[in-house]
Design a protein around this motif. Sequence first.
Motif, mmCIF file in Angstrom:
data_model
loop_
_atom_site.group_PDB
_atom_site.id
_atom_site.type_symbol
_atom_site.label_atom_id
_atom_site.label_comp_id
_atom_site.label_asym_id
_atom_site.label_seq_id
_atom_site.Cartn_x
_atom_site.Cartn_y
_atom_site.Cartn_z
ATOM 1 N N VAL A 34 1.630 6.423 -1.388
ATOM 2 C CA VAL A 34 0.612 5.504 -0.890
ATOM 3 C C VAL A 34 -0.674 5.787 -1.660
ATOM 4 C CG1 VAL A 34 -0.749 4.783 1.106
ATOM 5 C CG2 VAL A 34 1.681 5.369 1.390
ATOM 6 N N ARG A 36 -3.476 3.665 -1.378
ATOM 7 C CA ARG A 36 -4.568 3.310 -0.488
ATOM 8 C C ARG A 36 -4.000 2.721 0.785
ATOM 9 N NH1 ARG A 36 -9.907 -0.129 -2.145
ATOM 10 N NH2 ARG A 36 -10.993 0.240 -0.201
ATOM 11 N N LYS A 37 -4.649 3.002 1.910
ATOM 12 C CA LYS A 37 -4.173 2.496 3.190
ATOM 13 C C LYS A 37 -5.358 2.091 4.051
ATOM 14 C CE LYS A 37 -1.479 3.622 7.219
ATOM 15 N NZ LYS A 37 -0.475 4.399 7.850
ATOM 16 N N GLU A 38 -5.203 0.943 4.704
ATOM 17 C CA GLU A 38 -6.201 0.484 5.656
ATOM 18 C C GLU A 38 -5.461 -0.272 6.747
ATOM 19 O OE1 GLU A 38 -10.044 -2.391 5.666
ATOM 20 O OE2 GLU A 38 -9.793 -1.007 4.003
ATOM 21 N N ASP A 40 -2.678 -1.585 8.791
ATOM 22 C CA ASP A 40 -1.256 -1.750 8.464
ATOM 23 C C ASP A 40 -1.022 -2.129 7.005
ATOM 24 O OD1 ASP A 40 -0.586 -1.162 11.051
ATOM 25 O OD2 ASP A 40 -0.440 -3.247 11.695
ATOM 26 N N GLU A 42 -0.891 -1.240 3.038
ATOM 27 C CA GLU A 42 -0.758 -0.125 2.099
ATOM 28 C C GLU A 42 -0.600 -0.660 0.683
ATOM 29 O OE1 GLU A 42 1.532 3.195 4.852
ATOM 30 O OE2 GLU A 42 2.661 2.167 3.279
ATOM 31 N N ARG A 44 1.117 0.714 -2.536
ATOM 32 C CA ARG A 44 2.073 1.770 -2.880
ATOM 33 C C ARG A 44 2.377 1.769 -4.365
ATOM 34 N NH1 ARG A 44 6.636 0.823 1.809
ATOM 35 N NH2 ARG A 44 5.294 1.326 3.600
#
Length: 163
Positions: A34, A36-38, A40, A42, A44
Amino acid sequence: MIKISIIAICFSLLFVVLAWFMLPKFLEQPKYKVVRKENDIEIRKYDKILTSSVKVYGDQYTSLRKGFQPLVRYIGAKERDSEKISMTAPVIQTTNDESENWTVSFAMPSKYNIDNLPKPANDEIYFEEIQPSLAAVIRDRKSTRLNSSHRCISYAVFCLKKK
């Protein structure tokens, strides 16, 4: 006697529900990190993925159903003489334009390479190595499936770009 039957039915239903939600966690998935995630959403970075694919035509839902069937028959060894291939997750559906031409793909288990995959009996199935790449993914809260429609992916990329 009725109490025992009711308890047995309840445990059976509980088992089916748990299996439905847990099954994808036991399936092999392509390796990724991952980036970056914010919430729900992502972004990838996937390693190289070997896929078996088929091209289909129609709206997104119909195309997924049309493409899924020959791929399941392929991995299930229904039309060829060799071992079955394990199911993986997720099923990949892509399009390059808005003309309703879709590609539906299954990632092949990591024990296979392009040279040792069984030859499909269906001439519409082909193999492809997807080079390492980025993908925007939204996990669907209502199910264990990944939502990859263009509208959702565009929204995911938009949200991450504005941060």
